[in-house]
Write a protein that holds these residues in place. Structure first.
Motif, PDB file in Angstrom:
ATOM      1  N   ALA A 218      13.400 -31.382   8.343  1.00  0.00           N
ATOM      2  CA  ALA A 218      13.057 -30.932   9.695  1.00  0.00           C
ATOM      3  C   ALA A 218      14.353 -30.580  10.402  1.00  0.00           C
ATOM      4  CB  ALA A 218      12.322 -32.032  10.443  1.00  0.00           C
ATOM      5  N   THR A 219      14.470 -29.327  10.817  1.00  0.00           N
ATOM      6  CA  THR A 219      15.704 -28.865  11.441  1.00  0.00           C
ATOM      7  C   THR A 219      15.427 -28.418  12.864  1.00  0.00           C
ATOM      8  OG1 THR A 219      16.057 -27.887   9.275  1.00  0.00           O
ATOM      9  CG2 THR A 219      17.721 -27.442  10.957  1.00  0.00           C
ATOM     10  N   PRO A 220      16.105 -29.004  13.820  1.00  0.00           N
ATOM     11  CA  PRO A 220      15.894 -28.579  15.207  1.00  0.00           C
ATOM     12  C   PRO A 220      16.337 -27.133  15.422  1.00  0.00           C
ATOM     13  CG  PRO A 220      17.127 -30.648  15.103  1.00  0.00           C
ATOM     14  CD  PRO A 220      17.051 -30.121  13.711  1.00  0.00           C
ATOM     15  N   ILE A 221      15.586 -26.445  16.238  1.00  0.00           N
ATOM     16  CA  ILE A 221      16.001 -25.102  16.650  1.00  0.00           C
ATOM     17  C   ILE A 221      16.291 -25.188  18.144  1.00  0.00           C
ATOM     18  CG2 ILE A 221      15.395 -22.660  16.631  1.00  0.00           C
ATOM     19  CD1 ILE A 221      13.017 -23.407  14.815  1.00  0.00           C
ATOM     20  N   GLU A 222      17.550 -25.091  18.484  1.00  0.00           N
ATOM     21  CA  GLU A 222      17.898 -25.240  19.900  1.00  0.00           C
ATOM     22  C   GLU A 222      18.233 -23.885  20.490  1.00  0.00           C
ATOM     23  OE1 GLU A 222      17.668 -28.047  21.501  1.00  0.00           O
ATOM     24  OE2 GLU A 222      17.750 -29.610  19.951  1.00  0.00           O
ATOM     25  N   GLY A 223      18.126 -23.836  21.774  1.00  0.00           N
ATOM     26  CA  GLY A 223      18.657 -22.699  22.495  1.00  0.00           C
ATOM     27  C   GLY A 223      17.888 -21.407  22.356  1.00  0.00           C
ATOM     28  N   ARG A 224      16.673 -21.481  21.926  1.00  0.00           N
ATOM     29  CA  ARG A 224      15.930 -20.232  21.780  1.00  0.00           C
ATOM     30  C   ARG A 224      15.191 -19.897  23.076  1.00  0.00           C
ATOM     31  NH1 ARG A 224      10.775 -21.407  17.925  1.00  0.00           N
ATOM     32  NH2 ARG A 224      12.042 -20.242  16.483  1.00  0.00           N
ATOM     33  N   THR A 225      14.751 -18.695  23.122  1.00  0.00           N
ATOM     34  CA  THR A 225      14.040 -18.216  24.297  1.00  0.00           C
ATOM     35  C   THR A 225      12.562 -18.111  23.993  1.00  0.00           C
ATOM     36  OG1 THR A 225      15.935 -16.957  24.967  1.00  0.00           O
ATOM     37  CG2 THR A 225      13.822 -16.290  25.885  1.00  0.00           C
ATOM     38  N   THR A 226      11.756 -18.663  24.870  1.00  0.00           N
ATOM     39  CA  THR A 226      10.315 -18.604  24.663  1.00  0.00           C
ATOM     40  C   THR A 226       9.662 -18.189  25.970  1.00  0.00           C
ATOM     41  OG1 THR A 226      10.555 -20.458  23.149  1.00  0.00           O
ATOM     42  CG2 THR A 226       8.323 -19.872  23.798  1.00  0.00           C
ATOM     43  N   LEU A 227       8.885 -17.156  25.903  1.00  0.00           N
ATOM     44  CA  LEU A 227       8.176 -16.698  27.100  1.00  0.00           C
ATOM     45  C   LEU A 227       6.690 -16.765  26.837  1.00  0.00           C
ATOM     46  CD1 LEU A 227      10.239 -13.458  27.825  1.00  0.00           C
ATOM     47  CD2 LEU A 227      10.563 -15.732  28.818  1.00  0.00           C
ATOM     48  N   LEU A 228       5.964 -17.131  27.870  1.00  0.00           N
ATOM     49  CA  LEU A 228       4.514 -17.095  27.749  1.00  0.00           C
ATOM     50  C   LEU A 228       4.038 -15.765  28.314  1.00  0.00           C
ATOM     51  CD1 LEU A 228       1.795 -18.521  27.169  1.00  0.00           C
ATOM     52  CD2 LEU A 228       1.846 -19.315  29.538  1.00  0.00           C
ATOM     53  N   LEU A 229       3.366 -15.011  27.476  1.00  0.00           N
ATOM     54  CA  LEU A 229       2.845 -13.708  27.896  1.00  0.00           C
ATOM     55  C   LEU A 229       1.339 -13.848  28.059  1.00  0.00           C
ATOM     56  CD1 LEU A 229       2.874 -10.562  28.130  1.00  0.00           C
ATOM     57  CD2 LEU A 229       2.779 -10.498  25.632  1.00  0.00           C
ATOM     58  N   ALA A 230       0.868 -13.603  29.261  1.00  0.00           N
ATOM     59  CA  ALA A 230      -0.572 -13.695  29.501  1.00  0.00           C
ATOM     60  C   ALA A 230      -1.085 -12.323  29.891  1.00  0.00           C
ATOM     61  CB  ALA A 230      -0.860 -14.702  30.610  1.00  0.00           C
TER      62      ALA A 230
ATOM     63  N   GLY B 234      -3.811 -18.547  22.465  1.00  0.00           N
ATOM     64  CA  GLY B 234      -5.046 -18.721  23.221  1.00  0.00           C
ATOM     65  C   GLY B 234      -5.554 -17.350  23.580  1.00  0.00           C
ATOM     66  N   PRO B 235      -6.780 -17.270  24.059  1.00  0.00           N
ATOM     67  CA  PRO B 235      -7.298 -15.955  24.429  1.00  0.00           C
ATOM     68  C   PRO B 235      -6.387 -15.325  25.476  1.00  0.00           C
ATOM     69  CG  PRO B 235      -9.027 -17.610  24.476  1.00  0.00           C
ATOM     70  CD  PRO B 235      -7.743 -18.344  24.294  1.00  0.00           C
ATOM     71  N   GLY B 236      -5.855 -14.175  25.162  1.00  0.00           N
ATOM     72  CA  GLY B 236      -4.996 -13.476  26.107  1.00  0.00           C
ATOM     73  C   GLY B 236      -3.645 -14.120  26.312  1.00  0.00           C
ATOM     74  N   LYS B 237      -3.275 -15.052  25.442  1.00  0.00           N
ATOM     75  CA  LYS B 237      -1.991 -15.741  25.618  1.00  0.00           C
ATOM     76  C   LYS B 237      -1.155 -15.686  24.340  1.00  0.00           C
ATOM     77  CE  LYS B 237      -3.799 -19.569  27.385  1.00  0.00           C
ATOM     78  NZ  LYS B 237      -3.871 -20.948  27.830  1.00  0.00           N
ATOM     79  N   TRP B 238       0.067 -15.277  24.516  1.00  0.00           N
ATOM     80  CA  TRP B 238       1.010 -15.221  23.392  1.00  0.00           C
ATOM     81  C   TRP B 238       2.323 -15.876  23.806  1.00  0.00           C
ATOM     82  CZ3 TRP B 238      -2.525 -11.532  24.487  1.00  0.00           C
ATOM     83  CH2 TRP B 238      -3.310 -11.034  23.416  1.00  0.00           C
ATOM     84  N   LEU B 239       3.004 -16.413  22.823  1.00  0.00           N
ATOM     85  CA  LEU B 239       4.381 -16.804  23.060  1.00  0.00           C
ATOM     86  C   LEU B 239       5.250 -15.706  22.477  1.00  0.00           C
ATOM     87  CD1 LEU B 239       4.538 -20.612  22.184  1.00  0.00           C
ATOM     88  CD2 LEU B 239       4.418 -19.530  24.447  1.00  0.00           C
ATOM     89  N   ALA B 240       6.263 -15.324  23.232  1.00  0.00           N
ATOM     90  CA  ALA B 240       7.258 -14.391  22.713  1.00  0.00           C
ATOM     91  C   ALA B 240       8.519 -15.207  22.484  1.00  0.00           C
ATOM     92  CB  ALA B 240       7.517 -13.282  23.722  1.00  0.00           C
ATOM     93  N   ILE B 241       8.943 -15.245  21.249  1.00  0.00           N
ATOM     94  CA  ILE B 241      10.036 -16.146  20.889  1.00  0.00           C
ATOM     95  C   ILE B 241      11.202 -15.362  20.317  1.00  0.00           C
ATOM     96  CG2 ILE B 241      10.670 -18.136  19.477  1.00  0.00           C
ATOM     97  CD1 ILE B 241       7.609 -18.675  19.222  1.00  0.00           C
ATOM     98  N   ALA B 242      12.395 -15.629  20.837  1.00  0.00           N
ATOM     99  CA  ALA B 242      13.584 -14.995  20.283  1.00  0.00           C
ATOM    100  C   ALA B 242      14.635 -16.059  20.054  1.00  0.00           C
ATOM    101  CB  ALA B 242      14.113 -13.931  21.234  1.00  0.00           C
ATOM    102  N   ASP B 243      15.098 -16.149  18.849  1.00  0.00           N
ATOM    103  CA  ASP B 243      16.182 -17.078  18.579  1.00  0.00           C
ATOM    104  C   ASP B 243      17.462 -16.421  19.049  1.00  0.00           C
ATOM    105  OD1 ASP B 243      14.895 -19.290  17.460  1.00  0.00           O
ATOM    106  OD2 ASP B 243      14.497 -18.102  15.667  1.00  0.00           O
ATOM    107  N   ALA B 244      18.330 -17.209  19.614  1.00  0.00           N
ATOM    108  CA  ALA B 244      19.527 -16.606  20.185  1.00  0.00           C
ATOM    109  C   ALA B 244      20.666 -17.579  20.159  1.00  0.00           C
ATOM    110  CB  ALA B 244      19.255 -16.180  21.623  1.00  0.00           C
TER     111      ALA B 244
END
Ligand SMILES: Cc1cc2nc3c(=O)[nH]c(=O)nc-3n(C[C@H](O)[C@H](O)[C@H](O)COP(=O)(O)OP(=O)(O)OC[C@H]3O[C@@H](n4cnc5c(N)ncnc54)[C@H](O)[C@@H]3O)c2cc1C
Ligand SMILES: NC(=O)c1ccc[n+]([C@@H]2O[C@H](COP(=O)([O-])OP(=O)(O)OC[C@H]3O[C@@H](n4cnc5c(N)ncnc54)[C@H](O)[C@@H]3O)[C@@H](O)[C@H]2O)c1
Ligand SMILES: Cc1cc2nc3c(=O)[nH]c(=O)nc-3n(C[C@H](O)[C@H](O)[C@H](O)COP(=O)(O)O)c2cc1C
Ligand SMILES: [Zn+2]
Lengths: 202, 983, 105, 417
Positions: free
Chosen positions: A25-37, A76-86
């Motif tokens: 199990a490797t932590p992923i730190e510092g990434r960007t996550t946006l909730l798109l509805a 979820g219905p109409g919900k996405w996460l937009a994830i970018a590692d950075a």
């Protein structure tokens, strides 16, 4: 007196990486996550705009797709996460948010920065499915949960998101940051149990 | 078909005189040492405790519940009612463990139960003398006078006699785990039928889980030691297992009992991972709970044999005939040397042959069937030696702590004593249908097998096969039975008449059943409850049917009409540890840590649980007398300099969309649409019944963007409320909701120097001057050189206050930075205790006041309730009971004698009233010693409280022995004009 | 019990929160209308407090709290706990009734 | 009348117990009664008994669809207590407690009323304060209550996980007079005593209709025919809504399953009733040695007398958190009962809009302890047409008027009470 303007140092959500038997199990730190509805009426438009302008695929329900360095995961219905590692967290969050916001400006879609709401963990190794059986009540068998599958489910009654990132037992787990340390303990316990049980069974 | 692996009764060692030289699946090369009641004994790998005891010639294993009668081993499986022992010692002690399923391991320690001083000489056996008094239900008829003696004398006496074994001495040192598995097919039972079903499914490419409760799958194929196609059946079992094991889509779980069927094709199973070793190795759980979700299930759980009721049928040495075969074929043990076989069906004959082949001497086969019935069956011939007594019955087992003979009544009526050390009894087999009824299905009666089998309505997805389905007849071996439940007792009546047992564990006799029926408890369910028949650890596996047969004989109602009692999970008892898994001690529930948790821990903070959160309660310093010393210091810092506190646990909900404002207008009782961008407003939400749900703030960042805060306790509930309202009531509103509680670390900065401190971290050019950033303003800012932040000018403490939110990863660094850069301002961290005191001083309501029974008006917030719009809770808030003049409303209290304390939870009565219910006018919700005011203060809910400001009443707490005079005041003790907030 | 969430697929009970029956008296108001029946107090009392509460098939409101956070209308038999299907309360175009996909229950 | 006593027991023992008569007759329905009580649970049987014994009424029948005692009275965790908070509740439950204390003498039946104490644990200051408020309310109503600190709890129950727990135990509120009662015996004892006073107990007689004329009850349709009656009292516990619907009434009730659990019998080691404060769990040990325990209800409406795994697991988790020595204790059996949960968690004992139709319902998961008082006040209501003074608050219209009796403050969410 310390320099008040020295940038704040981010704390990690998890502690160290975990390697037990055939499980890592490797932590992923510092990434960007946006909730798109996206409202139901505008889903088609949003999909088209994202594809045309950014080359991003808006995946179907319970699926995740990575394109152009950004993973979109349906949660979820109409919900996405937009994830970018950075590498540099903050500017990149801004960048992704800005780009998406700019792109979607005229559409009834909302974007919320939840980068620090989720703590992410990359799970890998042949024992991962055995570990996950102990932690989440969804079928993670390859046939039922193929590459790119997403499940919004729970671990110890805490809502989490599980994504299968590759066919060879690679997963990503997103957990509420405030629970991360506690859940990491559960993950470690499960991994130890799997390893020890395998030894015991011979 | 013939017997496999013929053994000869040649003791393999003098320590195991009943061990056969060959046969069985025990490993004779592995000798295991163990002890029973302190006596050192030995057995082999593959034994159960029961088979090892029998091999050593130990037959007396315990004393019965009520009469303390000697008891031995009846069966060879999980149905065992009688041979219960305490296994292991100390914190690992396991009471009531069936010796027939406890696998032997080196060093095993077992003790008999329910006897004193010893198993062989049990003084409590004196109970047998009083047996005529201890009939079913006797306790309902006596011990009533005098009533006062019940708790002091009678009940303690009854309780001393209660139970069999003792619970473990201390916390369970082992651990457990739970997991969820999915399958196309779950096969319950690994006998021939189950293995065949698993194989068929596996070959069809399905995902299969096969559970068998025994250490070695195979079921009766092993127990019966039969030959199939000229080869031992065991070979076939092993081949099938090998094929199944090589299939990655098949999971074989031995030592795993499917114990219950639940809705949604969910099955509960418990795997005894490490019960067959002395101590589980590190990190190996003792047991694990499987939740199995299977599209289909195959019930292949086999069948359970039952006995026939006759006098003294509980003597050690009376054994089920099928179990005799199990001991011979599975364990290589001869359960007796001189045997009488008593049967009403063909299966008894198989046992007689197995005994004879193994070298035992079958003195007689007592066949209850008439000549014609027995010969009509193509039963295997009885063994050559010994007699085949048709139409005969065993009337009574002879002997004391062990069987020494059988009293047999011949067809002629003549009675004869036959010396023997084993009475093998077969009253027929009952399908293990329990799991088929867990969702409410009813068993069906089948005359052909004289037993119930699974009925028509099985749980969704389940089919039954093999013996579990009542299919006993293989093509070459029909099964013929002539029911005989009970041997008519000898005529003898009187004070010490021999007893014939139906339920061995609960000491329920045929006469108990008849008595109960005479007293009107003649329905199976009434009978069960009155006599406790079938309520013991075996749940009547061997006794249920004989029991209702006795009842049916008494009432004249047929067996199918009489019916079985409801079977309930678990199929066999399941340890509570397995059901709990890892959740115990510190791991009972996950811990939620605020962003500054690690820092607070380093500071030595003391923590308090709030829901799942652990919040810093206070920050002690060397020399502090108690928590209050620290809390007071923190309050003083806020009141005189500046304090900072992590308030991230407050719920934060991002509300966006074109209709966000309209949505919030319907949620809050006050109006949010009129809130200007860049401003914050306090708001109250009501439940649909008009009672306050929660309070908090809403900040507006743009036309279509609000950030709502909730109390820590109600965060999840409010989020759910908003989601549900949106999705069910107003789905067309353009609103999206996102919980951002975890994303933001929020730090309260409060005190007269709060702005000075804040100025040092907020990036220019943002202006936080009083005139630029007003009380109840909100803005997006940068801090410490570019970290994005949200700033709110709100105050819970009543001082000039701000809340500064940064992405959670920066929370800790911000906290530390504020402490460093504010050192010269006297900044201190403050915790939940100080927060509590500050808010009481200021008269802010919290959990104790938002207790689910208060209206906005009760809390002095009635003015917020808009009259111009509709919102949730508005209509029902107008009901007379919610607007009555005598409702208890929020007031403040301070002690008349300023040195007195006020107890939270005290009730209020008028100054001269008695402290009784009639005088009760309210109660104290929150109380504190105010460092600022130097005396106790409290908030209370009080009838007509607003009219009573200035009055002296009493806060009485008879529970804690307190009674103080208090003055009723406004709830706002500190800075009622709010000047400090705005400064 | 397992509930077929139209978004997530079939999930076990502990992920869901039951919120009461969707009986006619608690009918979902039309979009944009208020939460409150215009008729006033009596109707509000009835819809808030009184229930049919009969055995047989019922439509319940469930929240997929530990999943996709959708509010569902689930048709379930109150005595057998059999589930006929579930759909999103917030109708998204044509609301599909999700079936368990494994036959009768 | 056959009296039970040690003397009669010895006499019968000497003659092989052949002289015992049925505890109650299998009565055939008569064409007409003055009072019909629907539901042969604890409440229905107690009502009939008190109608006959205290209110001198005759021509009384109890009609029960299955067997008496097969409902919740026969499947509950047997806890009795009067440690309530609100003035609407305390006097009623205390009346019940007093009746329990005299029950054996009253009924000539030993229902094993055992006042072994009920201890509610607290784990936080807020919970302590709430218990102080409650304890004070009890004492002010003349009910006993004692506050224990952590050390006192430790002395009383040394095997609790007091310090090491996720939610350390800080103390408890003890009602010494609380305890347990042998559940089945309550049904049988009331049935026998009622039968002896001439009440007809009619089993396997489901009520399928309520006949009315001009707004007044005239009788009931049953599986065994029509029975005329001018007074019909409903005491159908979990089935109240179904039976009330026969008279076109809708109730502020929703039915839920509550599960109960019993372990294998063990030598006694828990000598009071304990409830956990950081989760849903309560436990006591029966006189037979089984640990009897329970937890939260299955939180969806149900008419199946069984529950599902999540609650079973939750109960086991709480049990292990509270008493980690339970790990090796085995669960023997678990079952469920259907309870009518009201919108405020408190019962309803009132007249209905139909004249002659009386309602006793909404007992949630706490109605066993109420059995004697419920029977008494319902008999009072039916006999005098006026509410008993201890049950004035239990009105059917209290939701319309805004007088909910909401001990937990959960509002109109029955599953949360
Ligand atoms: C698992 C569980 C644990 C509980 N634990 C406790 C506890 O510890 N302490 C406590 O105080 N309370 C407890 N309770 C609650 C308590 O058991 C009930 O509130 C109480 O028993 C209800 O009253 P009753 O005895 O009259 O109900 P019941 O025994 O259910 O009686 C109602 C009767 O009505 C009959 N009936 C229904 N419909 C009809 C019809 N149409 N015609 C004829 N008859 C009909 C039913 O068959 C039933 O026998 C518990 C409940 C459950 C389910
Ligand atoms: N299809 C067939 O092959 C077939 C049909 C009829 C009879 N037979 C004969 O009958 C015998 C086989 O009968 P069977 O397989 O029906 O029964 P069985 O008694 O041989 O096997 C049942 C197995 O189920 C296990 N079990 C029972 N309850 C369980 C539970 N709840 N969880 C997990 N395991 C559980 C038992 O320990 C046992 O191993 C053989 O002797 C065979 O020759 C075979
Ligand atoms: C207080 C109490 C103690 C019980 N003890 C036992 C017991 O020791 N053994 C047992 O088999 N059942 C026990 N039961 C459960 C009953 O067998 C039965 O499950 C319950 O009364 C519900 O009935 P049902 O399962 O037939 O629906 C007990 C029930 C109660 C209420
Ligand atoms: Zn979902």
């Amino acid at each position: 007196m310390a320099d008040a303007n020295e940038p704040l140092r981010p704390a990690t959500a998890w502690q160290d990486a975990l390697e037990i038997g055939d499980f890592t199990a490797t932590p992923i730190e510092g990434r960007t996550t946006l909730l798109l509805a996206v409202g139901p009426a505008s889903e088609r438009d949003v999909r088209r705009v994202l594809a045309d302008r950014l080359g991003l695929d808006l995946p179907q329900q319970c699926r995740a797709v990575t394109s152009a360095g950004v993973t979109l995961a349906s949660i979820g219905p109409g919900k996405w996460l937009a994830i970018a590692d950075a590498v540099e967290a903050v500017p990149s969050a801004r960048r992704l948010a800005d780009v998406l916001a700019g792109t979607l400006a005229d559409l009834p879609a909302s974007l919320v920065d939840v980068s620090d709401g989720y703590a992410a963990l990359r799970l890998s190794g042949e024992a991962t499915r055995d570990v996950l059986m102990r932690l989440v009540p969804v079928d993670v068998d390859r046939a039922a949960f193929s590459d790119g599958a997403v499940a919004a489910t729970h671990m110890e009654h805490v809502g989490v998101i599980l994504i299968r990132t590759d066919a060879a037992d690679g997963f990503e787990l997103l957990a509420p940051r405030s629970f991360a340390v506690s859940l990491a303990g559960s993950i470690e316990t499960a991994a130890r149990t799997v390893a020890a049980s395998r030894r015991f069974a011979g | 078909m013939s017997q496999a692996r013929t053994s000869v009764a040649r003791p393999s060692s003098s320590l195991q005189p009943f061990r056969l030289a060959e046969g069985g699946i025990v490993d004779r090369s592995r000798v295991l040492l163990y002890s029973f009641d302190g006596a050192p004994l030995q057995g082999h790998l593959g034994d159960t405790l029961a088979s090892a005891l029998l091999a050593s010639g130990v037959r007396l294993t315990g004393r019965s519940f009520k009469y303390h009668r000697p008891r031995g081993i009846l069966s060879a499986g999980s149905e065992e009612p009688s041979a219960l022992v305490e296994l292991r010692r100390g914190d690992r002690r396991e009471a009531n463990t069936r010796a027939t399923v406890a696998e032997l391991y080196d060093g095993l320690v077992a003790q008999s139960q329910n006897r004193w001083p010893s198993l062989r000489y049990d003084a409590m056996a004196i109970n047998q003398v009083f047996a005529p008094l201890f009939v079913a239900g006797f306790y309902y008829k006596t011990f009533m006078w005098p009533a006062a003696l019940w708790e002091r004398l009678y009940e303690p006496a009854i309780r001393r006699a209660a139970g069999l074994g003792r619970a473990a001495g201390g916390p369970d040192p082992d651990h457990y785990e739970k997991l969820t598995a999915f399958a196309d097919v779950l096969v319950i039972g690994g006998g021939a039928s189950g293995l065949a079903a698993a194989l068929a499914a596996a070959r069809a490419g399905e995902r299969v889980i096969l559970c068998d409760e025994q250490a070695h799958p195979g079921g009766r194929a092993i127990d019966d030691g039969r030959m199939v196609g000229g080869r031992p059946a065991l070979d076939g079992v092993l081949e099938t297992l090998a094929e199944l094991s090589s299939d990655p889509r098949v999971r074989i779980l031995p030592r795993t009992t499917v114990f219950g069927v639940y809705d949604g094709r969910t099955y509960g199973a418990v795997e005894r991972v490490a019960d067959h070793v002395a101590v589980p190795p590190a990190d190996v759980p003792r047991q694990r709970l499987w939740r199995i979700i299977a599209k289909r299930a195959v019930l292949a759980a086999g069948a359970t044999e039952r006995g026939i009721i006759f006098a003294d049928n509980d003597r050690p040495g009376v054994m089920l005939a099928g179990a005799v075969r199990s001991y011979i074929h599975r364990y290589g043990v001869l359960p007796g040397r001189r045997a009488v076989v008593f049967t009403n069906n063909d299966d008894g004959m198989t046992t007689a042959r197995a005994l004879a082949t193994a070298g035992g001497h079958v003195v007689a086969v007592v066949d209850a069937r008439s000549v014609s019935a027995a010969s009509a069956a193509t039963a295997p011939a009885p063994p050559p030696e010994g007699e085949h007594l048709l139409g005969a019955v065993v009337v009574r087992a002879l002997g004391g702590t062990e069987v020494s003979g059988a009293l047999v009544r011949l067809a002629s009526g003549e009675e004869r004593t036959i010396a023997c050390d084993l009475i093998a009894v077969s009253g027929g087999w009952s399908p293990n249908l329990h799991l088929s009824t867990h969702l409410g299905g009813k068993p069906a009666w089948d005359d052909a097998i004289a037993a119930f089998r699974p009925g028509e309505a099985l749980p969704p997805g389940m089919t039954a096969v093999g013996r579990a389905a009542g299919v006993f007849a293989a093509a070459d071996r029909p099964y013929a039975i002539t029911p005989m439940w009970q041997v008519p007792p000898a005529a003898a009546k009187g004070w010490r008449k021999p007893k014939a047992f139906v339920d061995l564990q609960h000491d329920v006799t045929d006469e108990d059943i008849q008595l109960a029926a005479r007293e009107g408890f003649d329905h199976a369910e009434h009978l069960k409850r009155y006599t406790t028949l079938g309520m013991a650890t075996d749940q009547g596996r061997t006794s249920a049917l004989p029991g209702i047969a006795v009842l049916s004989a008494h009432t004249g109602r047929s067996l199918p009409e009489t019916g079985l009692t409801t079977a309930r999970p678990p199929y066999t008892p399941v340890s509570i540890g397995a059901l709990a898994g890892t959740a115990r001690g510190a791991h009972f529930r996950p811990v939620r840590r605020p962003p500054t948790y690690a820092w607070a821990r380093q500071c030595g903070a003391s923590f308090v649980e709030t829901g799942l959160w652990l919040r810093a309660a206070y920050f002690p310093e060397p020399g502090d007398r108690d928590w209050y010393t620290a809390a007071r210091r923190e309050v003083e810092a806020v009141r005189t300099a500046v304090g900072i506190s992590d308030v991230s646990t407050l719920g934060k909900i991002d509300v966006r969309g074109r209709d966000a404002a309209a949505f919030l207008d319907r949620i809050y009782c006050n109006t949010m649409s009129s809130l200007a961008i860049g401003r914050v407003r306090y708001g109250v939400m009501l439940r649909e019944d008009g009672i306050v749900l929660d309070d908090g703030t809403a900040a507006r960042f743009s036309d279509g963007h609000f950030v709502v805060t909730t109390t820590t306790a109600n965060a999840a509930r409010v989020m759910q409320h908003l989601e549900v309202c949106h999705q069910t009531l107003w789905p067309a509103l353009d609103v999206t909701l996102a919980s951002v509680t975890d994303h933001w670390a929020q730090i309260a900065i409060a005190g007269p120097r709060a702005r000075d401190l804040l100025a040092r971290v907020v990036d220019r050019p943002f202006d936080i001057a009083n005139t630029a950033f007003l009380y109840m303003a909100a803005a997006e800012v940068g801090v410490c050189g570019g970290t994005p932040a949200r700033l709110f000018r709100v105050s819970f403490s009543g001082e000039l206050g701000f809340e500064l939110a940064v992405p959670a990863r920066f929370g800790q660094a911000l906290m530390e930075r504020l402490l460093v850069v504010g050192a010269d301002l006297g900044v201190r961290p403050y915790g939940a205790e100080a927060l509590g005191i500050l808010r009481i001083e200021k008269g802010h309501v919290a959990g104790a006041e938002l207790n689910g029974t208060t209206t906005a008006a009760d809390l002095g917030l009635g003015g917020l309730m808009s009259r111009k719009k509709e919102y949730i809770g508005r209509l029902l808030a107008e009901r007379p009971g919610l607007v009555a003049a005598d409702r208890q409303v929020l007031v403040g209290l301070r002690p008349a004698d300023r040195s007195a304390r006020i107890r939270s939870g005290a009730h209020l009565v008028a100054r001269n009233a008695k402290a009784d219910a009639a005088s009760d006018i309210g109660y104290v919700t929150s109380a504190a010693q105010s460092p600022t005011l130097g005396h106790a203060i409290a908030l209370a809910l009080m009838a007509r409280g607003r009219e009573r400001h200035g009055e002296i009443v009493r806060a009485v707490s008879p529970l804690t022995g307190e009674d103080v005079e208090v003055e009723v005041t406004s709830p706002v003790f500190y800075d009622p004009e709010g000047a400090r907030l705005r400064g | 019990m397992r509930i077929p969430c139209p978004h997530c697929g079939e999930r076990s009970l502990e992920e869901f929160t039951y919120l009461g029956p969707a009986n006619p008296a608690r009918a979902v108001p039309e979009a944009g209308r208020s939460a409150l029946p215009a008729a006033g107090l009596d109707e509000a009392v009835t819809s808030t407090y009184l229930r049919d509460n009969l055995p047989g098939w019922v439509t319940g409101i469930w929240y997929h709290a530990l999943g996709c956070r959708s509010v569902l209308l689930v048709e379930r038999h109150a005595t057998t706990h059999e589930i006929a299907g579930a759909r999103l309360a917030r109708a998204r175009g044509v609301a599909p009734v999700a079936r368990t996909g494994i036959g009768d229950a | 009348m056959q009296r039970y006593s040690i003397v009669s027991l010895v006499r019968e023992a000497l003659r092989g117990h052949v002289g015992w008569r049925p505890a109650w007759r299998q009565a055939e329905p008569k064409p007409e009664y003055d009072y019909v009580v629907v539901g042969g649970g604890g409440h229905g049987l107690a009502t009939a008994y008190y109608l006959a014994s205290r209110y001198g009424k005759a021509r009384i029948a109890v009609v029960e669809k299955g067997l008496i005692g097969s409902g919740n009275v026969g499947r509950n965790t047997t806890i009795v207590r009067s440690n309530y908070l609100l003035p609407g509740n305390i006097p009623f439950y205390e009346l019940s407690m007093k009746l329990w204390e005299g029950l054996e003498a009253d009924l000539n039946y030993n229902a094993m009323v055992s006042q072994r104490g009920v201890l509610n644990l607290y784990h936080s200051d807020a919970q302590r304060d709430a218990y102080i408020r409650r304890g004070n309310a009890m004492l002010m109503h003349g009910v006993d209550a004692t506050l224990l600190d952590a050390d006192a709890v430790r002395r009383k129950l040394p095997f609790l996980d007091i310090d090491n727990a996720r939610f350390p135990i800080k103390g408890g509120l003890l009602q010494r007079r609380g305890g347990t009662v042998r559940h089945d015996a309550v049904a049988w004892g009331y049935a026998r005593a009622a039968d002896q006073r001439g009440v007809d107990i009619i089993e396997r007689c489901e009520v399928t209709g309520i006949r009315r004329e001009a707004g007044r009850v005239t009788g009931i349709e049953t599986a065994r025919g029509f029975i005329a009656a001018r007074n019909v009292g409903l005491a159908c516990a979990g089935n109240s809504s179904r039976v009330a619907a026969l008279a076109d009434l809708r109730l502020p009730i929703e039915s839920y399953a509550l599960q109960a659990f019993v372990s294998e019998a063990l030598k006694p080691f828990i000598d009071c009733v304990v409830t956990f404060g950081a989760g849903h769990f309560y436990i006591s040990q029966s006189d037979k040695g089984g640990l009897v325990f329970g937890g939260d209800l299955d939180t969806y409406n149900s008419y199946a007398q069984r529950g599902n795994l999540p609650v079973i697991e939750d109960v086991a988790e709480c049990g292990m958190a509270l008493m980690p020595r339970l790990g090796r204790v085995r669960l023997l059996r678990h079952w469920g009962g259907i309870m009518d949960m009201t919108m405020d968690g408190s019962p309803i004992i009132d007249r209905t809009p139909v004249e002659g139709l009386w309602l006793n319902a909404g007992w949630c998961y706490g109605g066993f302890k109420a059995t004697p008082a419920s029977g008494l006040v319902f008999a009072h209501l039916m006999a005098t047409a006026a509410p008993h003074e201890a049950a004035r608050a239990y009105r059917l219209d209290r939701f319309a008027t805004g007088h909910a009796i909401d001990e937990k403050g959960m509002g109109p969410h029955p599953q949360l009470h």
